[in-house]
Design a protein around this motif. Sequence first.
Motif, PDB file in Angstrom:
ATOM      1  N   ILE A  57      41.583 -59.124  43.124  1.00  0.00           N
ATOM      2  CA  ILE A  57      40.254 -58.516  43.226  1.00  0.00           C
ATOM      3  C   ILE A  57      39.209 -59.622  43.348  1.00  0.00           C
ATOM      4  CG2 ILE A  57      38.586 -56.977  42.100  1.00  0.00           C
ATOM      5  CD1 ILE A  57      41.215 -55.588  42.852  1.00  0.00           C
ATOM      6  N   ASN A  58      38.369 -59.526  44.379  1.00  0.00           N
ATOM      7  CA  ASN A  58      37.334 -60.547  44.557  1.00  0.00           C
ATOM      8  C   ASN A  58      36.102 -60.224  43.703  1.00  0.00           C
ATOM      9  OD1 ASN A  58      35.707 -58.690  45.960  1.00  0.00           O
ATOM     10  ND2 ASN A  58      36.109 -59.572  47.960  1.00  0.00           N
ATOM     11  N   GLU A  59      35.062 -61.027  43.827  1.00  0.00           N
ATOM     12  CA  GLU A  59      33.859 -60.867  42.995  1.00  0.00           C
ATOM     13  C   GLU A  59      33.106 -59.571  43.262  1.00  0.00           C
ATOM     14  OE1 GLU A  59      30.402 -63.463  44.798  1.00  0.00           O
ATOM     15  OE2 GLU A  59      32.304 -64.525  45.025  1.00  0.00           O
ATOM     16  N   PHE A  60      33.400 -58.899  44.399  1.00  0.00           N
ATOM     17  CA  PHE A  60      32.742 -57.634  44.729  1.00  0.00           C
ATOM     18  C   PHE A  60      33.607 -56.427  44.350  1.00  0.00           C
ATOM     19  CE2 PHE A  60      31.315 -60.865  47.772  1.00  0.00           C
ATOM     20  CZ  PHE A  60      29.968 -60.896  47.443  1.00  0.00           C
ATOM     21  N   GLY A  61      34.735 -56.678  43.705  1.00  0.00           N
ATOM     22  CA  GLY A  61      35.625 -55.592  43.301  1.00  0.00           C
ATOM     23  C   GLY A  61      36.546 -55.111  44.407  1.00  0.00           C
ATOM     24  N   ILE A  62      36.710 -55.922  45.454  1.00  0.00           N
ATOM     25  CA  ILE A  62      37.534 -55.544  46.598  1.00  0.00           C
ATOM     26  C   ILE A  62      38.882 -56.259  46.504  1.00  0.00           C
ATOM     27  CG2 ILE A  62      37.708 -55.593  49.117  1.00  0.00           C
ATOM     28  CD1 ILE A  62      34.583 -55.733  49.124  1.00  0.00           C
ATOM     29  N   SER A  63      39.943 -55.503  46.713  1.00  0.00           N
ATOM     30  CA  SER A  63      41.287 -56.066  46.695  1.00  0.00           C
ATOM     31  C   SER A  63      41.544 -56.774  48.028  1.00  0.00           C
ATOM     32  CB  SER A  63      42.302 -54.943  46.482  1.00  0.00           C
ATOM     33  OG  SER A  63      43.599 -55.454  46.401  1.00  0.00           O
ATOM     34  N   GLU A  64      41.925 -58.060  47.928  1.00  0.00           N
ATOM     35  CA  GLU A  64      42.167 -58.873  49.113  1.00  0.00           C
ATOM     36  C   GLU A  64      43.521 -59.566  49.007  1.00  0.00           C
ATOM     37  OE1 GLU A  64      37.740 -60.544  50.253  1.00  0.00           O
ATOM     38  OE2 GLU A  64      38.970 -61.744  48.904  1.00  0.00           O
ATOM     39  N   PRO A  65      44.179 -59.799  50.171  1.00  0.00           N
ATOM     40  CA  PRO A  65      45.414 -60.580  50.124  1.00  0.00           C
ATOM     41  C   PRO A  65      45.114 -62.001  49.657  1.00  0.00           C
ATOM     42  CG  PRO A  65      44.823 -60.028  52.399  1.00  0.00           C
ATOM     43  CD  PRO A  65      43.837 -59.368  51.512  1.00  0.00           C
ATOM     44  N   GLN A  66      45.979 -62.535  48.800  1.00  0.00           N
ATOM     45  CA  GLN A  66      45.770 -63.887  48.271  1.00  0.00           C
ATOM     46  C   GLN A  66      46.063 -64.962  49.306  1.00  0.00           C
ATOM     47  OE1 GLN A  66      47.909 -64.522  44.630  1.00  0.00           O
ATOM     48  NE2 GLN A  66      46.764 -62.944  43.541  1.00  0.00           N
ATOM     49  N   ASN A  67      46.971 -64.669  50.206  1.00  0.00           N
ATOM     50  CA  ASN A  67      47.308 -65.654  51.230  1.00  0.00           C
ATOM     51  C   ASN A  67      47.983 -64.955  52.391  1.00  0.00           C
ATOM     52  OD1 ASN A  67      49.958 -65.138  50.433  1.00  0.00           O
ATOM     53  ND2 ASN A  67      49.968 -66.848  49.023  1.00  0.00           N
ATOM     54  N   GLY A  68      48.218 -65.709  53.430  1.00  0.00           N
ATOM     55  CA  GLY A  68      48.874 -65.172  54.612  1.00  0.00           C
ATOM     56  C   GLY A  68      48.216 -65.726  55.853  1.00  0.00           C
ATOM     57  N   PRO A  69      48.896 -65.607  56.983  1.00  0.00           N
ATOM     58  CA  PRO A  69      48.324 -66.107  58.225  1.00  0.00           C
ATOM     59  C   PRO A  69      47.143 -65.252  58.684  1.00  0.00           C
ATOM     60  CG  PRO A  69      50.492 -65.136  58.618  1.00  0.00           C
ATOM     61  CD  PRO A  69      50.248 -65.086  57.146  1.00  0.00           C
ATOM     62  N   VAL A  70      46.198 -65.897  59.335  1.00  0.00           N
ATOM     63  CA  VAL A  70      45.023 -65.199  59.854  1.00  0.00           C
ATOM     64  C   VAL A  70      45.403 -64.471  61.139  1.00  0.00           C
ATOM     65  CG1 VAL A  70      42.689 -65.512  60.786  1.00  0.00           C
ATOM     66  CG2 VAL A  70      43.435 -66.855  58.822  1.00  0.00           C
ATOM     67  N   ALA A  71      44.973 -63.221  61.233  1.00  0.00           N
ATOM     68  CA  ALA A  71      45.156 -62.439  62.456  1.00  0.00           C
ATOM     69  C   ALA A  71      43.919 -62.642  63.325  1.00  0.00           C
ATOM     70  CB  ALA A  71      45.322 -60.960  62.116  1.00  0.00           C
ATOM     71  N   HIS A  72      44.119 -63.031  64.550  1.00  0.00           N
ATOM     72  CA  HIS A  72      42.990 -63.177  65.468  1.00  0.00           C
ATOM     73  C   HIS A  72      42.478 -61.780  65.827  1.00  0.00           C
ATOM     74  CE1 HIS A  72      40.676 -64.085  69.070  1.00  0.00           C
ATOM     75  NE2 HIS A  72      40.620 -65.334  68.604  1.00  0.00           N
ATOM     76  N   PRO A  73      41.171 -61.574  65.885  1.00  0.00           N
ATOM     77  CA  PRO A  73      40.639 -60.246  66.198  1.00  0.00           C
ATOM     78  C   PRO A  73      41.203 -59.643  67.484  1.00  0.00           C
ATOM     79  CG  PRO A  73      38.856 -61.705  65.533  1.00  0.00           C
ATOM     80  CD  PRO A  73      40.095 -62.548  65.631  1.00  0.00           C
ATOM     81  N   ARG A  74      41.519 -60.458  68.450  1.00  0.00           N
ATOM     82  CA  ARG A  74      42.023 -59.941  69.723  1.00  0.00           C
ATOM     83  C   ARG A  74      43.484 -59.480  69.637  1.00  0.00           C
ATOM     84  NH1 ARG A  74      38.268 -60.142  73.369  1.00  0.00           N
ATOM     85  NH2 ARG A  74      39.577 -60.018  75.218  1.00  0.00           N
ATOM     86  N   GLU A  75      44.138 -59.727  68.501  1.00  0.00           N
ATOM     87  CA  GLU A  75      45.509 -59.258  68.299  1.00  0.00           C
ATOM     88  C   GLU A  75      45.558 -57.817  67.794  1.00  0.00           C
ATOM     89  OE1 GLU A  75      48.441 -62.336  66.583  1.00  0.00           O
ATOM     90  OE2 GLU A  75      46.496 -62.903  65.730  1.00  0.00           O
ATOM     91  N   LEU A  76      44.440 -57.282  67.379  1.00  0.00           N
ATOM     92  CA  LEU A  76      44.418 -55.998  66.677  1.00  0.00           C
ATOM     93  C   LEU A  76      44.281 -54.814  67.635  1.00  0.00           C
ATOM     94  CD1 LEU A  76      42.076 -57.183  63.815  1.00  0.00           C
ATOM     95  CD2 LEU A  76      44.581 -56.985  63.753  1.00  0.00           C
ATOM     96  N   ASP A  77      45.128 -53.800  67.422  1.00  0.00           N
ATOM     97  CA  ASP A  77      45.103 -52.598  68.255  1.00  0.00           C
ATOM     98  C   ASP A  77      44.197 -51.517  67.670  1.00  0.00           C
ATOM     99  OD1 ASP A  77      47.070 -53.695  69.958  1.00  0.00           O
ATOM    100  OD2 ASP A  77      48.687 -52.900  68.709  1.00  0.00           O
ATOM    101  N   LEU A  78      44.249 -51.338  66.367  1.00  0.00           N
ATOM    102  CA  LEU A  78      43.523 -50.265  65.678  1.00  0.00           C
ATOM    103  C   LEU A  78      42.857 -50.853  64.449  1.00  0.00           C
ATOM    104  CD1 LEU A  78      42.894 -47.228  65.051  1.00  0.00           C
ATOM    105  CD2 LEU A  78      45.136 -47.123  63.964  1.00  0.00           C
ATOM    106  N   ILE A  79      41.590 -50.518  64.266  1.00  0.00           N
ATOM    107  CA  ILE A  79      40.824 -51.052  63.139  1.00  0.00           C
ATOM    108  C   ILE A  79      40.208 -49.881  62.385  1.00  0.00           C
ATOM    109  CG2 ILE A  79      38.861 -52.481  62.447  1.00  0.00           C
ATOM    110  CD1 ILE A  79      40.524 -52.948  65.843  1.00  0.00           C
ATOM    111  N   PHE A  80      40.532 -49.751  61.110  1.00  0.00           N
ATOM    112  CA  PHE A  80      39.877 -48.770  60.241  1.00  0.00           C
ATOM    113  C   PHE A  80      38.716 -49.467  59.557  1.00  0.00           C
ATOM    114  CE2 PHE A  80      44.092 -46.706  60.382  1.00  0.00           C
ATOM    115  CZ  PHE A  80      43.680 -45.457  60.813  1.00  0.00           C
TER     116      PHE A  80
END
Length: 189
Positions: A99-122
Motif C-alpha cells: 500500500i502506497n502513501e495514498f492507500g493504493i495497492s501497487e506491485p512492489q516490483n516487476g518489469p515496466v509495461a510500455h503504454p503501446r503494449e497495452l490492448d485494454l485499459i481500465f
Amino acid sequence: MLKSEARTVYLQKRAQLTLKQQAVWDDLLLIRVQQLPMPPLHSVFSYAAIARRKEISTDAILGYLEFRNPGVRFAYPVYDPVSSVMNAIWVDDETLFSINEFGISEPQNGPVAHPRELDLIFVPLLCFDERGYRVGYGKGVYDRYLKELRPDAMIVGLSYFEPVPRIADTDKFDVPLNYCITPQRIYEF
C-alpha cells in the motif's frame, strides 16, 4: 457540472452505497463487460480498487478476461509522487503488492509495461459525461499516461452511476474514454 463539483457529489454518492448494492452492481458490471465487443486481448492494464473509497473492483472482470484470453498479461499502476509519473508494471501470480502513501495497492516490483503494449485499459473514475470524459481524483496522472497509448487501445471506465450531461471544464489534456460501463448499460464514445 464542474470537475470539483462532480468530485464532491460522486464521492458522497459512493460513500452512501451499501455492500449489498456494490455486490449486486459488481455482478451487473461483469455481465456488461461480457457483452463488450473485444478483440482477442494480449495485455490489460487495470487498477487495484481502494475499498474504503468504494471503488469498483476489477478482480472478477480480470478473471473473466483471463478465462476468455488464455495467456493474457496484466499490468497495474505504480505512481511516483515526486515526478507525478505513473508507470504500468507487469504482474504475475508471484507479484507482491504493498500500500502506497495514498492507500493504493501497487506491485512492489516487476518489469515496466510500455503504454503501446497495452490492448485494454481500465481507468478509475468518480463520474463521466455523455461525451466520454471522466472525472478522477484531480492529479491528471491517468490522462498523461493515456496519451501514450496506441490509437487502437481500448480505454474503458467502470461506473456505478449513469453519466452527467457534460463536464464543463474539460480541456485539451483530458483523454476521453472509448467505453464506460455501468450496471445498466454500455456507453460507447
